[in-house]
Design a protein around this motif. Structure first.
Motif, mmCIF file in Angstrom:
data_model
loop_
_atom_site.group_PDB
_atom_site.id
_atom_site.type_symbol
_atom_site.label_atom_id
_atom_site.label_comp_id
_atom_site.label_asym_id
_atom_site.label_seq_id
_atom_site.Cartn_x
_atom_site.Cartn_y
_atom_site.Cartn_z
ATOM 1 N N ARG A 1 -4.518 -3.525 10.466
ATOM 2 C CA ARG A 1 -4.890 -2.132 10.193
ATOM 3 C C ARG A 1 -4.416 -1.665 8.817
ATOM 4 N NH1 ARG A 1 -5.583 1.314 15.321
ATOM 5 N NH2 ARG A 1 -5.128 2.941 13.814
ATOM 6 N N VAL A 2 -3.278 -2.187 8.376
ATOM 7 C CA VAL A 2 -2.757 -1.812 7.057
ATOM 8 C C VAL A 2 -3.719 -2.291 5.969
ATOM 9 C CG1 VAL A 2 -0.861 -2.122 5.436
ATOM 10 C CG2 VAL A 2 -0.375 -1.784 7.863
ATOM 11 N N LYS A 3 -4.100 -3.547 6.074
ATOM 12 C CA LYS A 3 -5.021 -4.131 5.087
ATOM 13 C C LYS A 3 -6.388 -3.432 5.150
ATOM 14 C CE LYS A 3 -6.481 -8.662 3.437
ATOM 15 N NZ LYS A 3 -6.392 -10.113 3.701
ATOM 16 N N PHE B 1 -10.055 3.110 2.559
ATOM 17 C CA PHE B 1 -9.712 4.400 1.965
ATOM 18 C C PHE B 1 -9.746 4.376 0.442
ATOM 19 C CE2 PHE B 1 -7.834 5.058 6.244
ATOM 20 C CZ PHE B 1 -8.678 6.097 6.607
ATOM 21 N N GLN B 2 -10.122 3.228 -0.125
ATOM 22 C CA GLN B 2 -10.318 3.143 -1.567
ATOM 23 C C GLN B 2 -11.780 2.939 -1.934
ATOM 24 O OE1 GLN B 2 -7.669 0.154 -3.145
ATOM 25 N NE2 GLN B 2 -5.856 1.256 -2.500
ATOM 26 N N ASP B 3 -12.629 2.781 -0.924
ATOM 27 C CA ASP B 3 -14.043 2.500 -1.173
ATOM 28 C C ASP B 3 -14.883 3.256 -0.144
ATOM 29 O OD1 ASP B 3 -16.637 1.354 -1.164
ATOM 30 O OD2 ASP B 3 -15.860 -0.560 -1.898
ATOM 31 N N LYS B 4 -15.544 4.320 -0.584
ATOM 32 C CA LYS B 4 -16.312 5.174 0.333
ATOM 33 C C LYS B 4 -17.408 4.407 1.065
ATOM 34 C CE LYS B 4 -15.568 9.715 -1.591
ATOM 35 N NZ LYS B 4 -16.137 11.005 -1.862
ATOM 36 N N MET C 1 2.723 3.715 5.271
ATOM 37 C CA MET C 1 2.042 4.832 4.613
ATOM 38 C C MET C 1 2.663 5.038 3.238
ATOM 39 S SD MET C 1 -0.324 7.093 4.572
ATOM 40 C CE MET C 1 -0.912 7.157 6.251
ATOM 41 N N THR C 2 1.813 5.239 2.260
ATOM 42 C CA THR C 2 2.258 5.544 0.903
ATOM 43 C C THR C 2 1.598 6.835 0.472
ATOM 44 O OG1 THR C 2 0.422 4.388 -0.156
ATOM 45 C CG2 THR C 2 2.408 3.076 0.347
#
Length: 136
Positions: A4-6, A12-15, A87-88
């Motif tokens: 899930r992290v990957k 969330f970086q590519d719509k 989370m970052t």
């Protein structure tokens, strides 16, 4: 299994990738929700509460007689989110950008519930709203 992290880093970086993932997941979620609602109808449930994070974005609000929105100030949202594993700040910003703003949601919601004023305040507000909307 799914990392899930990957996956989160990717979508969330590519719509386009987020839309692709949603096109897979949302139909599955919709099907489960429909089964749940049918089950509740057969049980003659007086009321059903749905917890839908993307309520307005997915147009699920059209199924609801009443919509309630939990909200908190941005600093508190950040504080809570950054306590989660993996989370970052960058990831959180990407997630927030992909969602409807709190302001937009507040315009659409029938009721707003502040979650930053303590658990007791929040529960009292929820109880008042349930009474107001005859959900008890």
């Amino acid at each position: 299994g799914i990392d899930r992290v990957k996956l989160g880093r990717i979508v969330f970086q590519d719509k386009d990738k987020l839309k692709q993932l949603e096109s897979i997941l949302h139909p599955l979620v919709f099907k489960q929700r429909e089964q749940f609602l049918q089950q509740q109808q057969h049980l003659y449930a007086k009321a059903v509460i749905l917890d839908v994070p993307l309520l307005f974005e997915t147009k699920t609000d059209t199924l609801c007689d009443v919509t309630m929105m939990a909200w908190a100030p941005l600093f508190l949202i950040k504080q809570r989110a950054l306590r989660r594993p993996h989370m970052t700040d960058e990831k959180l910003q990407s997630i927030l950008k992909s969602q409807m703003s709190m302001h937009e949601k507040a315009k659409l919601a029938d009721e707003k519930i502040a979650t930053g004023l303590g658990h007791g305040y929040m529960m009292a507000k929820i109880n008042r709203l349930c009474s107001k909307w005859h959900l008890q």
